[in-house]
Design a protein around this motif. Structure first.
Motif, PDB file in Angstrom:
ATOM      1  N   SER A  59       0.846  -1.181   0.000  1.00  0.00           N
ATOM      2  CA  SER A  59       0.000   0.000   0.000  1.00  0.00           C
ATOM      3  C   SER A  59       0.886   1.236   0.000  1.00  0.00           C
ATOM      4  CB  SER A  59      -0.905   0.005   1.239  1.00  0.00           C
ATOM      5  OG  SER A  59      -1.712   1.171   1.260  1.00  0.00           O
ATOM      6  N   PHE A  60       0.590   2.184  -0.921  1.00  0.00           N
ATOM      7  CA  PHE A  60       1.366   3.418  -1.030  1.00  0.00           C
ATOM      8  C   PHE A  60       0.476   4.606  -0.671  1.00  0.00           C
ATOM      9  CE2 PHE A  60       3.127   0.344  -3.909  1.00  0.00           C
ATOM     10  CZ  PHE A  60       4.499   0.535  -3.876  1.00  0.00           C
ATOM     11  N   THR A  61       1.020   5.562   0.020  1.00  0.00           N
ATOM     12  CA  THR A  61       0.311   6.816   0.295  1.00  0.00           C
ATOM     13  C   THR A  61       1.235   7.984  -0.013  1.00  0.00           C
ATOM     14  OG1 THR A  61       0.990   6.750   2.615  1.00  0.00           O
ATOM     15  CG2 THR A  61      -1.170   5.814   2.076  1.00  0.00           C
ATOM     16  N   SER A  62       0.620   9.081  -0.445  1.00  0.00           N
ATOM     17  CA  SER A  62       1.361  10.321  -0.744  1.00  0.00           C
ATOM     18  C   SER A  62       2.502  10.068  -1.734  1.00  0.00           C
ATOM     19  CB  SER A  62       1.916  10.956   0.539  1.00  0.00           C
ATOM     20  OG  SER A  62       0.865  11.268   1.421  1.00  0.00           O
ATOM     21  N   VAL A  63       2.149   9.460  -2.877  1.00  0.00           N
ATOM     22  CA  VAL A  63       3.141   9.154  -3.906  1.00  0.00           C
ATOM     23  C   VAL A  63       3.225  10.305  -4.904  1.00  0.00           C
ATOM     24  CG1 VAL A  63       3.750   7.604  -5.797  1.00  0.00           C
ATOM     25  CG2 VAL A  63       2.788   6.677  -3.675  1.00  0.00           C
ATOM     26  N   GLY A  64       4.427  10.741  -5.213  1.00  0.00           N
ATOM     27  CA  GLY A  64       4.651  11.752  -6.247  1.00  0.00           C
ATOM     28  C   GLY A  64       5.459  11.162  -7.390  1.00  0.00           C
ATOM     29  N   TRP A  65       4.927  11.300  -8.621  1.00  0.00           N
ATOM     30  CA  TRP A  65       5.595  10.719  -9.793  1.00  0.00           C
ATOM     31  C   TRP A  65       5.516  11.720 -10.934  1.00  0.00           C
ATOM     32  CZ3 TRP A  65       3.298   6.291 -13.245  1.00  0.00           C
ATOM     33  CH2 TRP A  65       4.235   5.918 -14.204  1.00  0.00           C
ATOM     34  N   ILE A  66       6.670  12.222 -11.359  1.00  0.00           N
ATOM     35  CA  ILE A  66       6.727  13.230 -12.418  1.00  0.00           C
ATOM     36  C   ILE A  66       7.414  12.647 -13.639  1.00  0.00           C
ATOM     37  CG2 ILE A  66       7.627  15.481 -13.102  1.00  0.00           C
ATOM     38  CD1 ILE A  66       7.456  16.353 -10.200  1.00  0.00           C
ATOM     39  N   ILE A  67       6.723  12.729 -14.798  1.00  0.00           N
ATOM     40  CA  ILE A  67       7.298  12.334 -16.083  1.00  0.00           C
ATOM     41  C   ILE A  67       7.542  13.618 -16.867  1.00  0.00           C
ATOM     42  CG2 ILE A  67       6.977  10.998 -18.180  1.00  0.00           C
ATOM     43  CD1 ILE A  67       5.011   9.245 -16.623  1.00  0.00           C
ATOM     44  N   ASP A  68       8.793  13.963 -17.060  1.00  0.00           N
ATOM     45  CA  ASP A  68       9.178  15.248 -17.660  1.00  0.00           C
ATOM     46  C   ASP A  68       9.917  14.986 -18.972  1.00  0.00           C
ATOM     47  OD1 ASP A  68      10.002  17.785 -18.276  1.00  0.00           O
ATOM     48  OD2 ASP A  68      11.233  18.079 -16.486  1.00  0.00           O
ATOM     49  N   ASN A  69       9.241  15.249 -20.104  1.00  0.00           N
ATOM     50  CA  ASN A  69       9.845  15.040 -21.420  1.00  0.00           C
ATOM     51  C   ASN A  69      10.227  16.394 -22.010  1.00  0.00           C
ATOM     52  OD1 ASN A  69      10.318  14.573 -24.231  1.00  0.00           O
ATOM     53  ND2 ASN A  69       9.227  12.643 -24.061  1.00  0.00           N
ATOM     54  N   LEU A  80      -0.531  10.818  -6.142  1.00  0.00           N
ATOM     55  CA  LEU A  80      -1.410   9.716  -5.764  1.00  0.00           C
ATOM     56  C   LEU A  80      -1.626   9.709  -4.251  1.00  0.00           C
ATOM     57  CD1 LEU A  80      -0.002   6.858  -8.044  1.00  0.00           C
ATOM     58  CD2 LEU A  80      -1.797   8.527  -8.527  1.00  0.00           C
ATOM     59  N   ASN A  81      -2.894   9.883  -3.863  1.00  0.00           N
ATOM     60  CA  ASN A  81      -3.217   9.813  -2.441  1.00  0.00           C
ATOM     61  C   ASN A  81      -3.057   8.393  -1.923  1.00  0.00           C
ATOM     62  OD1 ASN A  81      -3.974  12.535  -2.580  1.00  0.00           O
ATOM     63  ND2 ASN A  81      -6.068  12.002  -3.165  1.00  0.00           N
ATOM     64  N   GLN A  82      -3.419   7.455  -2.795  1.00  0.00           N
ATOM     65  CA  GLN A  82      -3.372   6.073  -2.370  1.00  0.00           C
ATOM     66  C   GLN A  82      -3.170   5.165  -3.577  1.00  0.00           C
ATOM     67  OE1 GLN A  82      -7.004   4.084  -0.789  1.00  0.00           O
ATOM     68  NE2 GLN A  82      -5.787   3.750   1.077  1.00  0.00           N
ATOM     69  N   ALA A  83      -2.366   4.142  -3.430  1.00  0.00           N
ATOM     70  CA  ALA A  83      -2.162   3.129  -4.462  1.00  0.00           C
ATOM     71  C   ALA A  83      -1.935   1.797  -3.767  1.00  0.00           C
ATOM     72  CB  ALA A  83      -0.966   3.474  -5.342  1.00  0.00           C
ATOM     73  N   LYS A  84      -2.519   0.729  -4.356  1.00  0.00           N
ATOM     74  CA  LYS A  84      -2.402  -0.582  -3.739  1.00  0.00           C
ATOM     75  C   LYS A  84      -2.052  -1.639  -4.776  1.00  0.00           C
ATOM     76  CE  LYS A  84      -5.632   0.057   0.128  1.00  0.00           C
ATOM     77  NZ  LYS A  84      -6.876  -0.458   0.770  1.00  0.00           N
ATOM     78  N   LEU A  85      -1.206  -2.579  -4.372  1.00  0.00           N
ATOM     79  CA  LEU A  85      -0.934  -3.807  -5.116  1.00  0.00           C
ATOM     80  C   LEU A  85      -1.351  -4.965  -4.218  1.00  0.00           C
ATOM     81  CD1 LEU A  85       2.622  -3.130  -6.606  1.00  0.00           C
ATOM     82  CD2 LEU A  85       0.441  -3.035  -7.808  1.00  0.00           C
ATOM     83  N   VAL A  86      -2.348  -5.731  -4.661  1.00  0.00           N
ATOM     84  CA  VAL A  86      -2.893  -6.818  -3.851  1.00  0.00           C
ATOM     85  C   VAL A  86      -2.688  -8.136  -4.579  1.00  0.00           C
ATOM     86  CG1 VAL A  86      -4.938  -7.768  -2.733  1.00  0.00           C
ATOM     87  CG2 VAL A  86      -4.613  -5.282  -2.840  1.00  0.00           C
ATOM     88  N   GLN A  87      -2.072  -9.105  -3.905  1.00  0.00           N
ATOM     89  CA  GLN A  87      -1.864 -10.416  -4.487  1.00  0.00           C
ATOM     90  C   GLN A  87      -3.173 -11.197  -4.535  1.00  0.00           C
ATOM     91  OE1 GLN A  87       1.042 -11.805  -5.738  1.00  0.00           O
ATOM     92  NE2 GLN A  87       1.794  -9.696  -5.555  1.00  0.00           N
TER      93      GLN A  87
END
Length: 420
Positions: A59-69, A80-87
């Motif tokens: 579980s991820f919280t407060s994720v920042g991801w910038i793609i700068d081309n 991203l406020n929230q992101a989850k990877l569930v098996q």
């Protein structure tokens, strides 16, 4: 649980990438692909974060991801406020979810990736919906995946805002395409898209992109109609009534940039000779710092392709608003092409010109012209026109010397008169 993760991926103006150690453009989506019949998943580099997470629930919280081309000028800022990877049960695959913002627009992703089976990804950016239904390719067949991509913009203005462009249009657009990711390439084929603006214009595109990751092998046929269907503008009898009605072109990629080949612009001009403009080549297409879409190093020709009447070069620094325009060029026009029925003994007219809209409207900065290839008359002129569309603030100097009045009138298809 991972909190506060920050990632920035930068493509420099020379094409080098911050995440590629060998500076070769690459893109690997194999974190959710099955490598073989065992229980392992592949991941870039063999020991990266995707491999670490591939068999875990996270579980991820407060994720920042910038793609700068910095080649195209486009930036995508994910918060991203929230992101989850569930098996899945019995290590059957992964379910991925996430929500937050991208370029200040609401963002959500829902992905279902069963091991070795068909998978789905559903993404929304504001009103924009992006879906991908895919199928993994076995290692015996080269690995990777294939699938069908669909994009529905809802309101086009929302898509422009996600792209960081000014919201200058409203309407709807849809795109469908087949996708193949294999051996470091992302091929997009059977592309079909149509854009319908609220004001009645429509643009369609069909074609393929050999490798989307480095924008190579682009080949798209584009058609545009710039008036409501069945309601074309009346034929223009005056410059200020001239309107662009249709467009046809092939968009292809070159070693350095995108290029519009065989661009045909059709107007409502009464003279068929000038109702088409093309081809036009564009050296660079990119997003400006102020949200404007820029075309630089444009070269265009008008008239017959083997001997064009007009050749010009310039820039359009705000394409969506058709502003910040500057062009200069030269022309060599047979007199018979200016008015129907004129005799070839009148020769032609050569000259140079420059136009821009630095004053807030299109202006003819200068036009210098003179007659050539004739002994019937001599002409030289200099003109400036402050406002082209309204035909205002004209400054005009003309020197005219008719060598033989009888031949001159005859060439104009006028009745001869005795002038002494």
């Amino acid at each position: 649980i991972v909190d506060g993760l920050k990632v920035r991926m930068v493509t420099q103006e020379d094409g080098t990438q911050s995440w590629a150690t060998d500076n070769e453009q690459e893109f690997d989506l194999t974190a959710f692909e099955r490598a073989n019949d065992d229980t392992q998943f592949q991941a870039t580099g063999g020991d990266g974060i995707l491999e670490f997470l591939s068999d875990k629930t996270a579980s991820f919280t407060s994720v920042g991801w910038i793609i700068d081309n910095r080649v195209t000028g486009f930036t995508f800022d994910f918060e991203l406020n929230q992101a989850k990877l569930v098996q899945m049960v019995d290590d059957g695959g992964i379910v991925a979810t996430g929500k937050g913002l991208v370029n200040s627009q609401e963002f959500r992703i829902d992905g279902n990736y069963p091991r070795g089976e068909a998978f789905t990804t559903a993404t929304t950016f504001g009103a924009v919906k992006l879906d991908f239904d895919g199928q993994p390719i076995s290692e015996q067949q080269g690995g990777g995946f294939t699938g069908k991509l669909s994009l529905d913009t809802g309101e086009i203005g929302d898509l422009l805002e996600v792209l960081g462009l000014d919201r200058d249009f409203e309407g709807q657009a849809r795109l469908v395409a087949d996708v193949l990711h294999q051996k470091g390439q992302l091929k997009v084929s059977d592309i079909k898209t149509d854009v319908s603006l609220s004001s009645g214009q429509k643009v369609t595109a069909k074609g393929a992109i050999e490798n989307l990751l480095n924008a190579t092998g682009i080949d798209l046929n584009i058609e545009g109609r710039f008036y409501p269907e069945g309601k074309p503008p009346a034929p223009a009898d005056d410059l200020k009534d001239l309107k662009l009605t249709d467009l046809s072109t092939q968009l292809v990629s070159t070693d350095e940039a995108l290029e519009f080949e065989n661009l045909i612009l059709t107007t409502n001009a009464f003279d068929e000779t000038f109702s088409r403009l093309g081809p036009i080549n564009i050296g660079k297409v990119f997003r400006g710092d102020d949200g404007n879409l820029m075309f630089e190093n444009i070269s265009l020709h008008a008239g017959p392709q083997d001997a064009p009447f007009i050749a010009a070069k310039g820039n359009i620094k705000d394409l969506l608003r058709l502003k910040d325009i500057d062009f200069n060029g030269s022309f060599s026009v047979p007199a018979s092409a200016l008015l129907k029925g004129l005799d070839q003994t009148l020769g032609g007219i050569d000259g140079t010109f420059a136009v821009d809209d630095a004053q807030g409207f299109l202006s003819l900065k200068y036009l210098d012209a003179h007659s050539v290839d004739t002994d019937v008359w001599e002409m030289a002129t200099h003109a400036e026109l402050g406002n082209v569309t309204e035909f205002e603030r004209l400054d005009f100097d003309l020197s005219l010397d008719v060598k033989d009045s009888a031949r001159f009138l005859e060439a104009l298809n006028l009745k001869k008169v005795g002038t002494g």
